[in-house]
Scaffold this motif. Structure first.
Motif, short mmCIF file in Angstrom:
data_model
loop_
_atom_site.label_atom_id
_atom_site.label_comp_id
_atom_site.label_asym_id
_atom_site.label_seq_id
_atom_site.Cartn_x
_atom_site.Cartn_y
_atom_site.Cartn_z
N THR A 52 0.83 -1.21 0.00
CA THR A 52 0.00 0.00 0.00
C THR A 52 0.86 1.26 0.00
O THR A 52 0.62 2.19 -0.77
CB THR A 52 -0.93 -0.01 1.23
N LEU A 53 1.86 1.26 0.89
CA LEU A 53 2.72 2.44 0.97
C LEU A 53 3.54 2.62 -0.30
O LEU A 53 3.77 3.74 -0.76
CB LEU A 53 3.63 2.33 2.18
N ALA A 54 3.99 1.50 -0.87
CA ALA A 54 4.76 1.59 -2.12
C ALA A 54 3.89 2.13 -3.25
O ALA A 54 4.34 2.96 -4.06
CB ALA A 54 5.32 0.22 -2.48
N MET A 55 2.64 1.68 -3.33
CA MET A 55 1.73 2.20 -4.36
C MET A 55 1.49 3.69 -4.17
O MET A 55 1.52 4.48 -5.12
CB MET A 55 0.40 1.45 -4.29
N GLY A 56 1.26 4.09 -2.91
CA GLY A 56 1.01 5.50 -2.64
C GLY A 56 2.23 6.36 -2.94
O GLY A 56 2.10 7.47 -3.47
N THR A 57 3.41 5.85 -2.62
CA THR A 57 4.63 6.61 -2.88
C THR A 57 4.92 6.67 -4.38
O THR A 57 5.31 7.73 -4.91
CB THR A 57 5.81 5.98 -2.14
N ALA A 58 4.74 5.54 -5.07
CA ALA A 58 5.02 5.52 -6.51
C ALA A 58 4.12 6.48 -7.27
O ALA A 58 4.52 7.02 -8.31
CB ALA A 58 4.84 4.10 -7.03
N ALA B 203 13.95 13.17 0.51
CA ALA B 203 14.03 11.95 1.33
C ALA B 203 13.73 12.24 2.79
O ALA B 203 13.02 11.47 3.46
CB ALA B 203 15.42 11.32 1.18
N ALA B 204 14.23 13.37 3.29
CA ALA B 204 13.96 13.74 4.69
C ALA B 204 12.47 14.00 4.89
O ALA B 204 11.89 13.63 5.93
CB ALA B 204 14.77 14.98 5.07
N MET C 149 10.23 4.30 1.94
CA MET C 149 11.54 4.83 1.57
C MET C 149 12.17 4.10 0.39
O MET C 149 12.90 4.72 -0.39
CB MET C 149 12.48 4.77 2.77
N VAL C 150 11.91 2.81 0.24
CA VAL C 150 12.49 2.10 -0.91
C VAL C 150 11.98 2.68 -2.23
O VAL C 150 12.78 3.06 -3.10
CB VAL C 150 12.21 0.58 -0.81
N THR D 23 10.72 5.59 -2.64
CA THR D 23 11.16 6.99 -2.68
C THR D 23 12.54 7.11 -3.29
O THR D 23 12.79 7.94 -4.18
CB THR D 23 11.15 7.59 -1.26
N HIS D 24 13.47 6.28 -2.84
CA HIS D 24 14.83 6.34 -3.37
C HIS D 24 14.87 5.89 -4.84
O HIS D 24 15.68 6.41 -5.62
CB HIS D 24 15.76 5.48 -2.52
N VAL D 25 14.00 4.99 -5.21
CA VAL D 25 13.93 4.59 -6.62
C VAL D 25 13.46 5.77 -7.47
O VAL D 25 14.02 6.07 -8.53
CB VAL D 25 12.99 3.38 -6.80
N LEU D 26 12.42 6.46 -7.02
CA LEU D 26 11.88 7.59 -7.78
C LEU D 26 12.87 8.75 -7.83
O LEU D 26 12.95 9.47 -8.84
CB LEU D 26 10.57 8.06 -7.15
N LEU D 27 13.61 8.93 -6.75
CA LEU D 27 14.58 10.02 -6.75
C LEU D 27 15.76 9.73 -7.68
O LEU D 27 16.53 10.65 -8.00
CB LEU D 27 15.09 10.26 -5.33
N GLY D 28 15.89 8.49 -8.10
CA GLY D 28 16.93 8.16 -9.06
C GLY D 28 16.55 8.49 -10.49
O GLY D 28 17.40 8.41 -11.39
#
Length: 862
Positions: A755-761, A781-782, A843-844, A846-851
């Protein structure tokens, strides 16, 4: 619509990943529970001692009870019996008169304990003690004499080759055989093996009819060899009709194995209850989780669905589109989840065997029904979740869709608020009812189970309001931690629905896990306290497969022994009342010498007189008294473990039922209705009957006790009480509940990440816009770290709060105090585990998207 739905699935694989994973896991767990359920119903093992019999007649291993329902109607309920139900010898004569019956063979047996001549216990592959049967009954099985000769005298026996080899025995060796009396010496006359040379499932010994007469045998079964040409099924029908007795069971085929192996039958009944409980809990969690996941998935597609409305697609067509997508996703997840369920069920079976819930060689029945059932559950669940989530989106007006899409609701609708409010009112009523001091134990436990479900569902319904309240409390604190904190607080305030979708799974995981785990720790704490306080014996003699009842008499005759009693355990069946409806319940029973009560056992008498216990009376714990509606002077109506009805006057009600047993009976009475006819242990209190202080150390007594114990194979002397050993069964039951928690946490944990990964993506454009406006990657990220902190603190905090109310009811039921036992490490494991999953889910991705380069991300599709 089908074509468009398939195109959408291919184009938006990532958008359906969350729902697919949730359905896949649900199908795996449900199919595993279905296999366990079917295995429990059809539990059996290939017959060995009865393999040559066409028909086997035994006592019915269950008791049929007539119960009253809430509406006053009557229902029939069968309850399994844990001790072997004996037969009357006269049954054989009645069977012999039936047409088509060629030979009738009576199988008499006795539970025994064997040892080598030097005192080493003789057991089977899994430590099981052998059963002794008459050599004349060996004709019913497929055992063949492979060495030596058949028992010819009362001093000879035959043992199966596998068990003899494990103990280093050969024909001609001495074997010590013990039942209810002192061990007797036998000569090993021969060895037998089942056809094909395989090892038997359980160790078996055969003795002559003359030897069996001295062992206090019971008739286990009557085997029938039919006339040539007479089908076994027809012979069974004729025998059943001739006997016309509901207390007897007639077996053919695989049923002969169930008649032979009592442990498989009892384990199968327990497994049915266990599988139903695990499957029911997981199904409930799956429904709640899937509704949240489906809602989040549909919200992420609101622009796409709004555009379809703008070009003329009707609300009905929108719903058909998402329904087809859900059906395809559910079908694929159900089919692929079933192989995972097959792997899971073997792991579960091994864990069950390791904790003694099923025999180590318990066989699984793998058929198509559990897999079909899992698919039939996952597909409708997916349909219901997606359709419920798409109702609002499908009603968007085309004029709104032509804009930036319809504005998103910032909170729950009126219906959800009303529904959530009603659930909270019901939960409050349940808690107040349970907190009343006159509420009995089983009602309290039932109310606690209902309360946690009501609270969890209420929070799921009122998720946006819970999220707003959490932001109201935590937002100002986070907002004071700099620019990134200000952005995090603003994000949590701006989208309550998204935040609720992240918080609710955490609440579900923490509240459910904490309630189940700490209910067990509370019960174990109370049991351990009662054991330490109630067992005042100085010495305990015990053995893995029980000790001879004669041992207690030998101990009483020793100088320096003030009191001693054998302790025998079994189960009885009673009828209690829960919330106005009658229910059958299995109760733990112990048998002790009434003269030793107060000397070696202090059960904490609340009312009555325990010393008045006799063969016609009974004492019950406070929880059992409330459950069965009994008081001192009332008549208790129970069914003993072998199916014998018992009517006894209640002479006492005691408090320490959790540490010892629900029901206390006269030792000799209960012993006579057990299969093993053996004591679990002998409890000894030192101090002479005159002149010596009770409990005082007596010089030389431990040595004398050890010498007496040495005369009984496998018996060992311990000083005082080994609490951990006494709690073995309760720890095994607790482990079953931990298993349920583990499955639920694993399921909800993966869903939390999902759920959190879907919301973040879905926020890649937001991240890209922040980056293009000058925000550094570390600042984004912060910001997400701080948003995760809000989610974790809110989810863990609300989940912990919800668990306190049902735990208070459980603690009241167990100990009379509202304070449950909550080990700090246990709570940290639950809270920390869910926190790690929540942070990883945010966060996982998030870091993928920030890349991804911001310019590329800002122009990407939804």
């Amino acid at each position: 619509m089908p074509g468009l739905a398939l195109l959408t699935l291919r184009a938006r694989k990532g958008g359906f990943a969350g729902t697919f994973v949730a359905l896949l896991l649900a199908a795996a767990v449900l199919s595993a529970c279905g296999i366990l359920l079917e295995s429990g119903i059809r539990a059996g093992s290939a017959p060995e001692r009865y393999a040559a019999a066409d028909v086997v007649v035994t006592g019915r291993q269950e008791v049929e009870l007539t119960l009253k329902d809430l509406d006053g109607s009557t229902v029939e309920e069968a309850r399994p019996l844990t001790e072997r139900v004996p037969l009357k010898a006269s049954v054989a004569g009645r069977i012999a008169l039936v047409d088509g019956v060629r030979t009738v063979i009576v199988d008499r047996g006795a539970a025994v304990r064997l040892a080598t001549g030097d005192g080493r216990p003789v057991t089977g592959r899994h430590g099981a003690a052998p059963e002794a049967h008459t050599w004349s009954g060996a004709r019913l099985g497929d055992f063949r004499l492979s060495a030596g000769h058949a028992p010819r005298t009362a001093g000879e026996l035959v043992l199966d080759r596998d068990t003899a080899a494990r103990s280093g025995l050969r024909p001609g060796d001495e074997v010590l055989l013990e039942t209810a009396s002192a061990p007797r010496s036998f000569e090993l006359a021969g060895l037998v093996s089942p056809a094909g040379g395989r090892a038997p499932r359980l160790p078996v010994a055969f003795v002559s009819d003359a030897a069996m007469d001295r062992l206090g045998p019971v008739v286990h079964a009557v085997g029938v060899l039919a006339d040539p040409g007479t089908p076994a099924a027809r012979a069974a029908d004729d025998i059943r009709e001739a006997l016309d007795d509901s207390t007897l069971a007639v077996h053919t085929g695989e049923g002969r194995g169930r008649a032979e192996f009592l442990d498989v039958t009892v384990s199968g009944s327990n497994l049915v209850v266990l599988a139903a409980a695990v499957g029911g809990n997981v199904l409930l969690i799956a429904v709640l989780v899937l509704f949240g996941t489906a809602s989040l998935s549909v919200r992420h597609r609101r622009r796409e669905l709004a555009l379809l409305r703008a070009i003329g697609t009707t609300p009905g067509q929108i719903r058909r589109l998402v329904a087809i997508e859900a059906a395809v996703t559910g079908l694929a997840a159900g089919v692929l989840g079933c192989p995972l369920g097959l792997l899971l069920v073997h792991l579960l079976r091994d864990r069950f065997a390791g904790h003694g819930i099923v025999p180590p060689d318990f066989g699984l029945v793998v058929g198509p029904l559990p897999f079909l059932g899992a698919v039939l559950v996952t597909v409708p669940t997916a349909l219901a979740a997606v359709l419920a989530a798409s109702l609002r989106v499908s009603r968007i007006r085309p004029t709104e869709a032509l804009g930036d899409t319809a504005p998103e609701s910032r909170g729950p609708g009126r219906r959800r608020v009303v529904t959530g409010g009603v659930l909270l009112v019901l939960a409050a009523g349940v808690f107040v009812t349970g907190a009343a001091r006159d509420t009995d134990f089983f009602t309290l436990v039932g109310l606690a189970n209902s309360l946690v479900l009501l609270l969890v569902i209420a929070v799921a319904v009122l998720g946006p309001l819970v999220a707003r309240a959490a932001v109201g409390l935590l937002g100002p604190l986070v907002g004071r931690t700099g620019v990134t904190g200000y952005l995090a607080a603003a994000n949590t305030r701006a989208d309550a629905l998204r935040l609720a979708g992240a918080i609710v799974p955490l609440v579900l995981a923490v509240s459910f896990a904490a309630t189940v785990v700490f209910a067990q720790t509370t019960g174990l704490r109370e049991s351990a306290d009662q054991l330490r306080s109630g067992l005042v014996a100085d010495h305990v003699i015990t053995a893995p497969n029980g000790v001879s009842p004669e041992l207690a008499s030998e101990v009483r005759d020793l100088a320096g022994v003030r009191s001693a009693t054998g302790l025998v355990r079994s189960q009885v069946v009673g009828v209690g009342t829960l919330l106005g409806a009658q229910e059958a319940v299995s109760l733990g029973a112990q048998g002790v010498d009434p003269r030793a009560l107060g000397e070696v056992l202090d059960l904490g008498t609340r009312e009555g007189d325990l010393t008045a216990l006799s063969a016609s009376t009974v004492a019950v714990s406070t929880t059992t008294a409330s459950w069965l509606g009994l008081g001192v002077g009332d008549t208790a109506r129970l069914t003993l473990g072998d199916g014998t009805p018992f009517r006894g006057r209640v002479v006492a009600v005691y408090e320490r039922g959790f540490g010892f047993a629900d029901v206390t009976l006269d030792h000799d009475l209960l012993l006579a209705h057990t299969t093993r006819r053996a004591d679990e242990s002998v409890l000894v209190r030192s101090g002479g009957p005159s002149g010596g202080r009770a409990g005082a150390a007596v010089s030389g007594l431990p040595e004398a006790l050890a010498a007496v114990a040495a005369d009984h194979p496998g018996a060992v002397l311990r000083d005082g009480l080994a609490v951990d050993e006494q709690l073995t069964e309760q720890r095994a039951n607790a482990w079953v509940n931990y298993l349920v928690v583990g499955l639920v946490i694993a399921y909800t944990g993966i869903t939390v990440v999902n759920t959190l990964a879907m919301g973040t993506a879905a926020r890649r454009r937001e991240f890209a816009l922040l980056r293009l406006s000058g925000t550094a990657r570390r600042q984004v990220a912060a910001m997400m770290w701080k948003e995760s902190a809000v989610v974790v603190v809110a989810g863990v905090g609300v989940g912990t709060l919800l668990s306190l109310f049902p735990l208070a009811l459980v603690s009241l039921a167990v100990s009379g105090s509202p304070w449950p036992a909550v080990p700090g490490l246990g709570y940290l494991a639950i809270a920390g585990g869910t926190a790690v999953l929540a942070v990883a889910g945010t966060m996982v991705p998030t870091h993928v998207l920030l890349g991804i380069r911001p310019v590329e991300a800002i122009g990407s599709k939804e």
